[in-house]
Design a protein around this motif. Sequence first.
Motif, PDB file in Angstrom:
ATOM      1  N   ARG A 214       1.829  -1.841  -4.504  1.00  0.00           N
ATOM      2  CA  ARG A 214       0.903  -1.401  -3.658  1.00  0.00           C
ATOM      3  C   ARG A 214      -0.352  -0.772  -4.532  1.00  0.00           C
ATOM      4  O   ARG A 214      -1.662  -0.627  -4.047  1.00  0.00           O
ATOM      5  CB  ARG A 214       1.379  -0.131  -3.059  1.00  0.00           C
ATOM      6  CG  ARG A 214       0.750   0.531  -1.825  1.00  0.00           C
ATOM      7  CD  ARG A 214       1.750   1.221  -0.802  1.00  0.00           C
ATOM      8  NE  ARG A 214       1.744   2.621  -1.375  1.00  0.00           N
ATOM      9  CZ  ARG A 214       1.100   3.777  -0.969  1.00  0.00           C
ATOM     10  NH1 ARG A 214      -0.045   3.477  -0.044  1.00  0.00           N
ATOM     11  NH2 ARG A 214       1.585   4.984  -1.070  1.00  0.00           N
ATOM     12  N   THR A 215      -0.211  -0.225  -5.907  1.00  0.00           N
ATOM     13  CA  THR A 215      -1.040   0.316  -6.606  1.00  0.00           C
ATOM     14  C   THR A 215      -1.997  -0.756  -7.423  1.00  0.00           C
ATOM     15  O   THR A 215      -2.903  -0.634  -7.879  1.00  0.00           O
ATOM     16  CB  THR A 215      -0.668   1.297  -7.642  1.00  0.00           C
ATOM     17  OG1 THR A 215       0.101   0.537  -8.536  1.00  0.00           O
ATOM     18  CG2 THR A 215       0.084   2.511  -7.028  1.00  0.00           C
TER      19      THR A 215
ATOM     20  N   TRP B 171      11.186  -2.991   3.156  1.00  0.00           N
ATOM     21  CA  TRP B 171      11.512  -2.389   4.506  1.00  0.00           C
ATOM     22  C   TRP B 171      12.753  -3.011   4.793  1.00  0.00           C
ATOM     23  O   TRP B 171      13.514  -2.571   5.474  1.00  0.00           O
ATOM     24  CB  TRP B 171      10.437  -2.620   5.280  1.00  0.00           C
ATOM     25  CG  TRP B 171       9.180  -1.829   5.257  1.00  0.00           C
ATOM     26  CD1 TRP B 171       8.086  -2.156   4.924  1.00  0.00           C
ATOM     27  CD2 TRP B 171       8.950  -0.211   5.515  1.00  0.00           C
ATOM     28  NE1 TRP B 171       7.306  -1.028   4.758  1.00  0.00           N
ATOM     29  CE2 TRP B 171       7.739   0.081   5.218  1.00  0.00           C
ATOM     30  CE3 TRP B 171      10.010   0.628   5.793  1.00  0.00           C
ATOM     31  CZ2 TRP B 171       7.409   1.327   5.081  1.00  0.00           C
ATOM     32  CZ3 TRP B 171       9.528   1.956   5.820  1.00  0.00           C
ATOM     33  CH2 TRP B 171       8.331   2.263   5.496  1.00  0.00           C
TER      34      TRP B 171
ATOM     35  N   ILE C  88      -3.131   7.075  -5.823  1.00  0.00           N
ATOM     36  CA  ILE C  88      -2.452   6.438  -4.607  1.00  0.00           C
ATOM     37  C   ILE C  88      -1.955   7.728  -3.636  1.00  0.00           C
ATOM     38  O   ILE C  88      -1.526   7.400  -2.318  1.00  0.00           O
ATOM     39  CB  ILE C  88      -0.881   5.842  -5.178  1.00  0.00           C
ATOM     40  CG1 ILE C  88      -0.555   5.194  -3.932  1.00  0.00           C
ATOM     41  CG2 ILE C  88      -0.064   6.956  -5.814  1.00  0.00           C
ATOM     42  CD1 ILE C  88       0.414   3.967  -4.690  1.00  0.00           C
TER      43      ILE C  88
ATOM     44  N   ARG D  60      12.076  -0.229  -3.976  1.00  0.00           N
ATOM     45  CA  ARG D  60      10.890   0.658  -3.333  1.00  0.00           C
ATOM     46  C   ARG D  60       9.782   0.881  -4.734  1.00  0.00           C
ATOM     47  O   ARG D  60       8.731   1.132  -4.399  1.00  0.00           O
ATOM     48  CB  ARG D  60      11.647   2.054  -3.241  1.00  0.00           C
ATOM     49  CG  ARG D  60      10.736   3.228  -2.850  1.00  0.00           C
ATOM     50  CD  ARG D  60      11.672   4.569  -2.932  1.00  0.00           C
ATOM     51  NE  ARG D  60      10.675   5.674  -2.718  1.00  0.00           N
ATOM     52  CZ  ARG D  60      10.344   6.107  -1.656  1.00  0.00           C
ATOM     53  NH1 ARG D  60      10.815   5.741  -0.498  1.00  0.00           N
ATOM     54  NH2 ARG D  60       9.374   7.408  -1.524  1.00  0.00           N
TER      55      ARG D  60
ATOM     56  N   ARG E 167       7.497  -1.880  -4.831  1.00  0.00           N
ATOM     57  CA  ARG E 167       6.478  -1.901  -3.790  1.00  0.00           C
ATOM     58  C   ARG E 167       5.580  -0.802  -4.280  1.00  0.00           C
ATOM     59  O   ARG E 167       4.346  -1.157  -3.752  1.00  0.00           O
ATOM     60  CB  ARG E 167       7.345  -1.577  -2.409  1.00  0.00           C
ATOM     61  CG  ARG E 167       6.173  -1.304  -1.219  1.00  0.00           C
ATOM     62  CD  ARG E 167       7.062  -0.889   0.072  1.00  0.00           C
ATOM     63  NE  ARG E 167       5.960  -0.598   1.105  1.00  0.00           N
ATOM     64  CZ  ARG E 167       5.129   0.455   1.352  1.00  0.00           C
ATOM     65  NH1 ARG E 167       5.565   1.482   0.488  1.00  0.00           N
ATOM     66  NH2 ARG E 167       4.406   0.670   2.421  1.00  0.00           N
ATOM     67  N   GLU E 168       5.927   0.214  -4.527  1.00  0.00           N
ATOM     68  CA  GLU E 168       4.954   1.269  -5.256  1.00  0.00           C
ATOM     69  C   GLU E 168       3.963   0.596  -6.343  1.00  0.00           C
ATOM     70  O   GLU E 168       2.747   0.852  -5.970  1.00  0.00           O
ATOM     71  CB  GLU E 168       5.653   2.493  -5.492  1.00  0.00           C
ATOM     72  CG  GLU E 168       6.000   3.537  -4.435  1.00  0.00           C
ATOM     73  CD  GLU E 168       4.997   3.664  -3.417  1.00  0.00           C
ATOM     74  OE1 GLU E 168       4.965   3.354  -2.193  1.00  0.00           O
ATOM     75  OE2 GLU E 168       4.185   4.552  -3.831  1.00  0.00           O
TER      76      GLU E 168
ATOM     77  N   TRP F  40       1.768  -9.422  -1.614  1.00  0.00           N
ATOM     78  CA  TRP F  40       2.220  -7.951  -1.280  1.00  0.00           C
ATOM     79  C   TRP F  40       3.047  -7.831  -0.019  1.00  0.00           C
ATOM     80  O   TRP F  40       3.763  -6.943   0.356  1.00  0.00           O
ATOM     81  CB  TRP F  40       0.690  -7.394  -1.251  1.00  0.00           C
ATOM     82  CG  TRP F  40       0.634  -6.260  -0.444  1.00  0.00           C
ATOM     83  CD1 TRP F  40       0.038  -6.079   0.908  1.00  0.00           C
ATOM     84  CD2 TRP F  40       1.309  -4.861  -0.420  1.00  0.00           C
ATOM     85  NE1 TRP F  40       0.563  -5.045   1.520  1.00  0.00           N
ATOM     86  CE2 TRP F  40       1.192  -3.991   0.513  1.00  0.00           C
ATOM     87  CE3 TRP F  40       2.290  -4.187  -1.421  1.00  0.00           C
ATOM     88  CZ2 TRP F  40       1.703  -2.893   1.011  1.00  0.00           C
ATOM     89  CZ3 TRP F  40       2.695  -2.990  -1.246  1.00  0.00           C
ATOM     90  CH2 TRP F  40       2.337  -2.348   0.070  1.00  0.00           C
TER      91      TRP F  40
ATOM     92  N   ASN G 135       6.554  -5.956   0.386  1.00  0.00           N
ATOM     93  CA  ASN G 135       6.330  -4.866   1.470  1.00  0.00           C
ATOM     94  C   ASN G 135       7.452  -5.032   2.313  1.00  0.00           C
ATOM     95  O   ASN G 135       8.382  -4.338   2.802  1.00  0.00           O
ATOM     96  CB  ASN G 135       4.998  -4.746   2.283  1.00  0.00           C
ATOM     97  CG  ASN G 135       5.061  -3.718   3.054  1.00  0.00           C
ATOM     98  OD1 ASN G 135       5.492  -2.796   2.839  1.00  0.00           O
ATOM     99  ND2 ASN G 135       4.453  -4.167   4.311  1.00  0.00           N
TER     100      ASN G 135
ATOM    101  N   TYR H  82      -6.610   5.869   0.140  1.00  0.00           N
ATOM    102  CA  TYR H  82      -6.043   4.902  -1.146  1.00  0.00           C
ATOM    103  C   TYR H  82      -6.058   3.454  -0.947  1.00  0.00           C
ATOM    104  O   TYR H  82      -6.569   2.535  -1.350  1.00  0.00           O
ATOM    105  CB  TYR H  82      -4.860   5.177  -1.946  1.00  0.00           C
ATOM    106  CG  TYR H  82      -4.613   4.394  -3.001  1.00  0.00           C
ATOM    107  CD1 TYR H  82      -5.141   4.707  -4.137  1.00  0.00           C
ATOM    108  CD2 TYR H  82      -3.633   3.197  -2.768  1.00  0.00           C
ATOM    109  CE1 TYR H  82      -4.859   3.829  -5.130  1.00  0.00           C
ATOM    110  CE2 TYR H  82      -3.633   2.353  -3.788  1.00  0.00           C
ATOM    111  CZ  TYR H  82      -3.742   2.640  -5.273  1.00  0.00           C
ATOM    112  OH  TYR H  82      -3.842   1.751  -6.145  1.00  0.00           O
TER     113      TYR H  82
END
Lengths: 481, 311
Positions: free
Chosen positions: B95-96, B114, A233, B88, B91-92, B106, B110, A238
């Motif tokens: 994201r992965t 925010w 990431i 947060r 979301r991380e 997603w 997200n 990424y």
Amino acid sequence: MMEINWPEYVKGTVCDELVAGGGRARPGAASLLKHLRTLGGEELLHRKKAAEQAIRAMGITFTVYSEGENLDRLWPYDIIPRILRAAEWARIETGLQQRLTALNCFINDVYNDQKIFRDGVVPRDVVMDAGNFREQCAGIKPLHGVWAHICGSDLVRDRDGKMYVLEDNLRVPSGVSYMLENRRITKRVFPELFESYNIGPIDEYPAQLFDTLASLSPRGQDDPEIAVLTPGIFNSAYFEHAFLAQQMGAELVEGGDLVIGADDCVYMRTIRGLARVDVIYRRIDDAFLDPEAFRPDTMLGVAGLMRAWRKGKVAIANAPGTGVADDKVVYAYVPAMIKYYLDEDAILPNVPTYLCFDPKQRQHVLANLEHLVVKPANESGGYGIMIGPAASRATREQFAKLIQANPRNYVAQPTLSLSTTPTILGRELVPCHIDLRPFTLQGAKHYVTAGGLTRVAMRRGSLVVNSSQGGGSKDTWIVAD
Amino acid sequence: MLSRVAERLYWLGRYVERAENTARLVTVNNNLLLDLPGSASALWELLLELLAASQSFRQRHAAVSERSVIRWLVADQQNPGSLVSSLRAARENARTVREVIPSESWELINDLYWSAQDTADSAIARKTRQAYLDSILLKSQQFAGMLHNTMSRREPFQFILLGATLERADMTSRIVDVGAASAKQSRGSGTVAAHENIRWMNVLLSLSAYQMYRQQVRERVNGPDVVRFLLHDNSFPHAIAWCVDELEHALASLPHNRLALQANRRVLQHLMRANPAALLANGLHEYLDELQVELAKLHDQVVNTWFALRD
């Protein structure tokens, strides 16, 4: 108030993609220019804002190093598309396929018979000293004789109106996901234009990439297991790795997810145990692929991966060692390769390139530094470049020393003017310099994206388009005449 | 599915659920505050305690005040357990693994992160606090609803569900604990029993459970019935018994699930041992602690079975 006045606009540029002398539209651009004028400056600024919101909502980001906690940044995008005519594009497309075919012949030759050295077309030392030749790859014959399956070439248009190839990115070229996302955003921002124009579609890229990768599978079965290998990431691309894996329905893996079995096959660790992988689309550099073969300190790769590849148990795209042809000195020989392997003339011209290892050419470079762009042979991302006309005397002197100390590592090219295209900077419409990165695929078959990623230097007069250095991007339209 | 991806999906589920329940917990307190203004600072202490945030809070703050506690629990990114930090982390994780979840979901997570971060200041002032918390609740439910309606019932979904449900069971037990402790407080201060009922009513409201409770229990709101409902009802989605059922289903569809199923059954056994009226008189807090330990054991078993990388 942002003004849209094409005759005024075009005075600020030498060669513009959309606007010709006197503010007239270039072929193919007339409806767009007219539409922009009709909308007016304020409306354009509104749409720019809407685009920024869309980018944020869609989570389109790229990552900048060393920014502490704030890792991903919103993707910089300009709403005004860049237009190329289909007739011109058809020629470019053929030229890109020709180029990649010849480059693959070259790489396969370098790691096997080395005929091109014996026939004196390319000097052996130039290639073997480049630091990109991987002896671990010698004697390998990948399927279809293809090493570089995915190529991102950078094209620029000079003041003479001709398109030149600036470089061929053969290692892990990135940007294709942004090309696709730019189109999605443009469809949201200017839906009305997609009715009046016949724009070449690009959405099929992930399917084409999948087919290209599937054609490399060593087991040759119908449903190969394809994995996209990402450094993780924190890598600047990424977003793209995840995007492509998602679009292809492939697994997105990190080095730690893979393991080499006693049978030298590659497996991934799943919740059901180990599962065999047939094709790896790797997005990490050679040096980090395998601690047994390359850098022993790598945490990103997989121990034994090169062994698996050499034994033909797994395909890797692009193949290890492909970087041997991604070098600005080797680049200068591409037209000669095309002649040598294909017996054809290069359809797309190279930018004239002075090779500093040649004493006569080096003299010329050192005497004309203020007119030339000097580039290290073996860097990407726009790092370590000197743009002569913009450089200070001290910088030029520093580069003169660098060149003399290591002539093999430098090339020089005339300063191109780079064409411009209308771009919104702040509250102004400015001619900004652009290049173009189309993506070419080669496996069992060839494929070229319709257009590519147009990168734009988002500062007035700047020639640097790399996103890692403040560049932006645009949607690129191939329009039927 | 990759073990690593399974793990991140599991945490995605957990973190979204945690953020939602943090918003619920702050909501309970918020309501109590308006009904029972006298007991404010004690309530904030209690909240810190129950979110296991007390120690880290004291390292940075000299005194407990409404503003400082709310900021710490909702907005402060230095608190890894704060609502914004949870989002947060969610979301991380999303994201992965965005290649395996529907892309709209997603975009939603997200946006949720925010907007929670950008408007976190509005959680501090009383005037805007509830609107902020409501919007977090709404969006996190939207997220769950979207996953439920657009994700195939395959392994990726089951891991999100596993994480979310385990977290929910844990958080419900904490919310019951807050309720019981504050009810006790009201007794200690000698106020009338009606106040105690107000507190239990707030617990139900905070879990969106009031209506469902009323349909089920005809008695007027009282401690033992509320605790029984939130522990033993197997039809209300925030009740722990329902969560255990849900976990059972999710686990049943995964490979190599024997030990994890056993751990889940131990949670159920512990749950069924509870006698709410007796526990309310004595030992509820300890009992809930033990329940949380059983849930933690189930979590460990999930990690060992599916996430720990084994060759």
